[in-house]
Design an enzyme around this catalytic site. Structure first.
Site, PDB file in Angstrom:
ATOM      1  N   HIS A 281      59.280  56.149  53.643  1.00 16.49           N
ATOM      2  CA  HIS A 281      58.029  56.886  53.247  1.00 16.49           C
ATOM      3  C   HIS A 281      58.090  57.148  51.864  1.00 16.49           C
ATOM      4  CE1 HIS A 281      54.659  59.330  53.463  1.00 16.49           C
ATOM      5  NE2 HIS A 281      53.869  58.786  54.586  1.00 16.49           N
ATOM      6  N   GLU A 339      54.772  54.517  60.877  1.00 21.34           N
ATOM      7  CA  GLU A 339      54.231  53.103  61.507  1.00 21.34           C
ATOM      8  C   GLU A 339      55.113  52.521  62.416  1.00 21.34           C
ATOM      9  OE1 GLU A 339      54.082  52.516  57.323  1.00 21.34           O
ATOM     10  OE2 GLU A 339      51.911  53.352  58.049  1.00 21.34           O
TER      11      GLU A 339
END
Lengths: 402, 481
Positions: A281, A339
């Site tokens: 991320h 995700e």
């Protein structure tokens, strides 16, 4: 310009300059391409500590909020900076339920989009852009609620047409999350699926100034309306660099599950120099705190229903991937991101993969509109500076001489 | 990473390099791809400048013909979009909202996979949507586009159903060309943010229209028009300017944030309006506007010669569009017709830079709260008071205050207009022992004091407590006395 205590530059109190050229001379000539070193707004809505891996929404750690709240409660919190009492929550839910219907013209456009196999995000943009049809109010707070309520209706109407079925009318005796699932399938949803989806909707409701929230605030900064702001936000969420699109993660997991060899699958991908979806991320250096919340929610969901084996596989896959990734790139910590477990959870809840990004919008609209209301309360038009790098002095050449 | 700069309007921060336009605030010059705006407005067709923005040079005859053709073949809309526009018109939704709806659905019946084709689609359909809206507003059937007409001419044709006079086309084209591009205003920037995620041109244009709608942006045109129609021939402009500026302080159409001088585009549009007047002899509107401008110039000079405000392009745009018989309800939407190539060219620049725009915030919310179950939430007037069993927590929070050293810290923070650094509070405090100081400071944190990157300051609660002590009942003064 005010120079703060720690060498911080604060332009918010910069006086309106006497002449534009004087103020232009104050512009920092350095280019800040991605703006990742610039704070553009003050917010009470959420804060991220990327080093520690913490996310606070409306003052509550995401772990607390996500598992306890109803989605309507999270939205109330963002609008009012506190949790609602029981009776406030009831009237808020009733109010939201009253704003769900869409006009016939919007349905026709969604039907056409479905016929042409347009992307779900394109269909959502069409529906949201027209969300003020048949909705008569000049209060921005009413528009905020309208937008939160209407997105599930747009998404499900499109999906029903895509699946060759008639849309299901919203039912106002159901809560926001249950009604979304109901409009998708036409059947009253299983409470465990509702709780799983509710946890997801709370988890991703706000996350600082990502591109979609930023565009919503920028549009609001011209004193435009919320429908316009949210339409812009939907448009930017569609872009592949935005994030919040867990579809490819699911594809990867299903293929890997089929092979039943997580080790081999991960190794093969890494050897081929391919990216493993669902890890790493831009902000978090640790495991994304939202991944933690969603993995627990997925665990609860899968342990109660059928596909326990799939969840067991997913956990094994995560462990393998994280450890292989750290062998592969020891200098870059690639941990599980939001995700990854979004894909697992939404799959378990029964959301079609084509609707993953639009389901993200079903949640994030709460953050978008809350940010717009915050922007309007202390507004300064967002009008940045550019640096000209083109030709300076050209003069007109008639067409025959070109 | 903690952001080092807080710039809420971004007016001091450069976010992009652009080759599209350049503004010189001192000399009042605007150049599009290096050409002066006067040069382009006088010589170029609208399609030619749009092509220039997309390609960085002027087109050859053949290139221009191809581009014109590409635009004219992308103008049509499907039936469903017409129904949407009709619904908007019948509900009396403003034109700019309907333009947003139409653009958002612009990829229906159109293969928009190719990004460049989709940017042309945006430019091509804005006039079709707006003209259809206006026809429906007057309860007339929309007129389908004609692909043998150029962009501006076709728009006027779709509005009225008759081929427009050449002189009208020429003046409207001057307007559209003059406003085609103007750097990173709010709408263009919205298009760029959307482009920064790799999203598509229709999404970017839809967002830009949304931003343009705002009264601080494109919405200004309508306010200017209202002001100008409110003037009658007998009114003394000097008195009018004075009354407005000394009343609510506003004079729409004056003062552009980027020019020290008069907006260079104002002159181009004013001259176009004068040329309309030569033929039509209906120029009282223009003359009133010019008299008002002269009076405003005098007023600003007298008030503060260092800080003058001059007419913007919008000021004369309202005059010109009115003289061309364009309905005022369409002014802002027509601005979008003109600006759409600028939006699309910026969108492409941003897309090609492959840079996601993801700024930071300054968090000013509560530090950390813990979850309260629904039945335990108490809001005065909305629920019954909790029993004493449930009030232990609050009593301990109040207990934090019963310590003079801590009250001293609160008062130090109250006296400071800016957040204070640790060392600065420590220096002002009478608590000598560092351990004691830290202990008291820590006790006050989160409820009474917040600590941000800028330093320590009172929270809203902290401020209310101090205000109760110093103001309401003068409790502090009474006890010190």
């Amino acid at each position: 310009m005010v120079i703060g205590g720690r060498g911080e530059m604060d332009f918010s109190k910069a006086l309106s300059p006497i002449l534009p050229s004087l103020y232009i001379s104050m512009v920092d000539q350095e280019l800040h391409r991605g703006l990742e070193d610039i704070a553009v707004a003050e917010t009470r809505l959420s804060t991220i500590d990327g080093e520690a891996g913490e996310l606070i929404i409306g003052g509550y750690p995401v772990e607390e909020l996500a598992k306890n709240a109803l989605y309507e409660e999270s939205v109330f919190l963002l609008f009012n900076d506190r949790l609602p009492t029981k009776s406030e929550l009831e009237s808020f839910r009733t109010e939201l339920a009253g704003y769900r219907k869409i006009s016939e013209e919007i349905k026709q456009v969604l039907r056409q989009a479905a016929r042409e196999n347009a992307d779900a995000m394109d269909a959502l943009r069409m529906g949201v852009a027209a969300a003020n049809l048949g909705f008569d109010s000049t209060e921005s707070t009413d528009h905020a609620k309208r937008l939160v309520s209407v997105i599930p209706t747009i998404v499900t109407t499109y999906w029903r047409y895509r699946s060759g079925k008639e849309p299901v009318e919203p039912r106002d005796d159901l809560g926001h999350t249950a009604n979304y699932l109901y409009m998708l399938s036409g059947e009253e949803p299983d409470p465990a699926a509702v709780r799983g989806l509710e946890t997801y909707l709370n988890t991703v409701v706000d996350h600082g100034l990502n591109a979609s929230t930023f565009v919503a605030r920028s549009i609001a900064s011209s004193d435009s309306d919320l429908v316009s702001a949210v339409t812009g936000a939907v448009g930017s969420l569609k872009g592949p660099l935005h994030g919040g699109a867990p579809g490819p993660v699911l594809e990867m997991l299903l293929v890997a599950h089929e092979s039943d060899d997580p080790e081999g699958y991960v190794q093969e991908k890494l050897d081929a120099g391919e990216r493993l979806m669902g890890f790493g991320h831009r902000v978090y250096r640790t495991r994304d705190p939202r991944a933690e919340v969603l993995s627990r929610a997925a665990e609860r969901l899968y342990s109660g229903s059928g596909d326990r084996a799939f969840f067991g596989f997913v956990e094994e896959f995560e462990e393998t991937a994280v450890s292989r990734l750290s062998d592969h790139k020891p200098d870059r910590k690639l941990e599980t991101n939001v995700e990854f477990y979004t894909a697992v959870l939404l799959y378990g809840v029964g959301i079609p993969q084509e609707l993953f990004t639009t389901t993200f919008a079903v949640s994030r609209v709460g953050g978008w509109v809350a940010h717009c209301l915050e922007q309007a309360a202390d507004n300064k038009i967002i009008r940045p500076v550019s640096i000209y790098v083109g030709d300076h002095n050209r003069s007109w050449t008639p067409a025959e001489n070109r | 990473m903690t952001p080092s700069v807080f710039d809420p309007g971004l007016s001091f921060t450069a976010v992009a390099e652009t080759g599209l336009s350049e503004i010189d605030s001192d000399t009042g010059e605007l150049r599009i791809q290096g050409f002066s705006i006067e040069d382009l407005a006088e010589n170029a067709a609208y399609e030619e400048v749009a092509w220039l923005l997309f390609n960085g040079r002027l087109p050859t005859d053949k290139e221009l013909a191809e581009f014109t053709n590409e635009l004219s073949s992308a103008r049509s809309l499907p039936e469903n979009v017409y129904s949407l526009i009709q619904a908007g018109a019948e509900e009396g939704v403003p034109a700019i909202d309907v333009l947003r709806m139409g653009l958002a659905a612009g990829n229906l019946y159109f293969d928009s996979e190719d990004t460049l084709r989709a940017t042309r689609r945006v430019v091509a359909i804005c006039p079709t949507i707006i003209a259809a809206y206006w026809r429906y507003r007057r309860e007339l059937d929309p007129i389908p586009p004609r692909d043998d007409l150029a962009h501006t001419e076709n728009f006027l044709y779709m509005l009225s159903g008759v081929e427009p006079a050449e002189s009208t086309v020429e003046k409207l084209e001057t307007y559209l060309t003059t406003i085609i591009e103007h750097g990173l205003n709010a709408s263009t920037f919205a298009a760029r943010i959307i482009g920064s995620t790799g999203s598509d041109p229709l999404s970017a244009a839809t967002g830009a229209v949304g931003a343009l709608k705002g009264p601080r942006h494109g919405g200004a045109l309508e306010r200017i028009f209202e002001m100008l129609t409110g003037l009658d021939d007998g009114m003394d402009p000097t008195t009018y300017v004075r009354e407005r500026l000394e009343g609510d302080g506003s004079l729409p159409g004056f003062g552009h944030v980027l020019y020290n001088t008069r907006d260079p585009r104002a002159k181009i549009i004013e001259q176009a309006a004068e040329r309309v007047g030569e033929k039509q002899d209906s120029t009282s509107f223009l003359r009133n506007a010019q008299r008002l401008e002269a009076a405003a110039e005098d007023y600003f000079t007298e008030r503060d010669p260092e800080r003058q405000l001059h007419a913007t392009v919008d000021y004369y745009a309202a005059v010109l569009l009115y003289e061309l018989d364009i309905p005022p309800e369409l002014f802002t939407a027509i601005f979008a017709i003109g600006r759409s190539p600028g939006w699309m060219a910026h969108y492409i620049e941003q897309l090609e830079s492959e840079t996601l725009l993801r700024p930071r915030t300054r968090y000013i919310g509560p530090e950390e709260r813990s979850w309260i179950s629904r039945s335990d939430r108490y809001v005065a007037g909305d629920s019954s008071p909790p029993s004493s069993d449930h009030l232990k927590g609050i009593s301990s929070i109040l207990g934090t205050l019963s310590e003079p050293a801590r009250l001293e810290l609160l008062l130090i923070l109250y006296e400071s207009a800016e957040p204070l650094s640790y060392s600065s509070i420590r220096a002002q405090s009478s608590i000598e022992d560092k351990g004691r100081f830290n202990y008291h400071l820590r006790k006050l944190r989160s409820i009474y004091i917040t600590n941000t990157d800028a330093g320590y300051s009172l929270s809203d609660t902290g401020r209310k407590v101090v205000e109760m002590l110093v103001d309401d009942e003068q409790l502090l003064a009474r006890t010190i006395g």
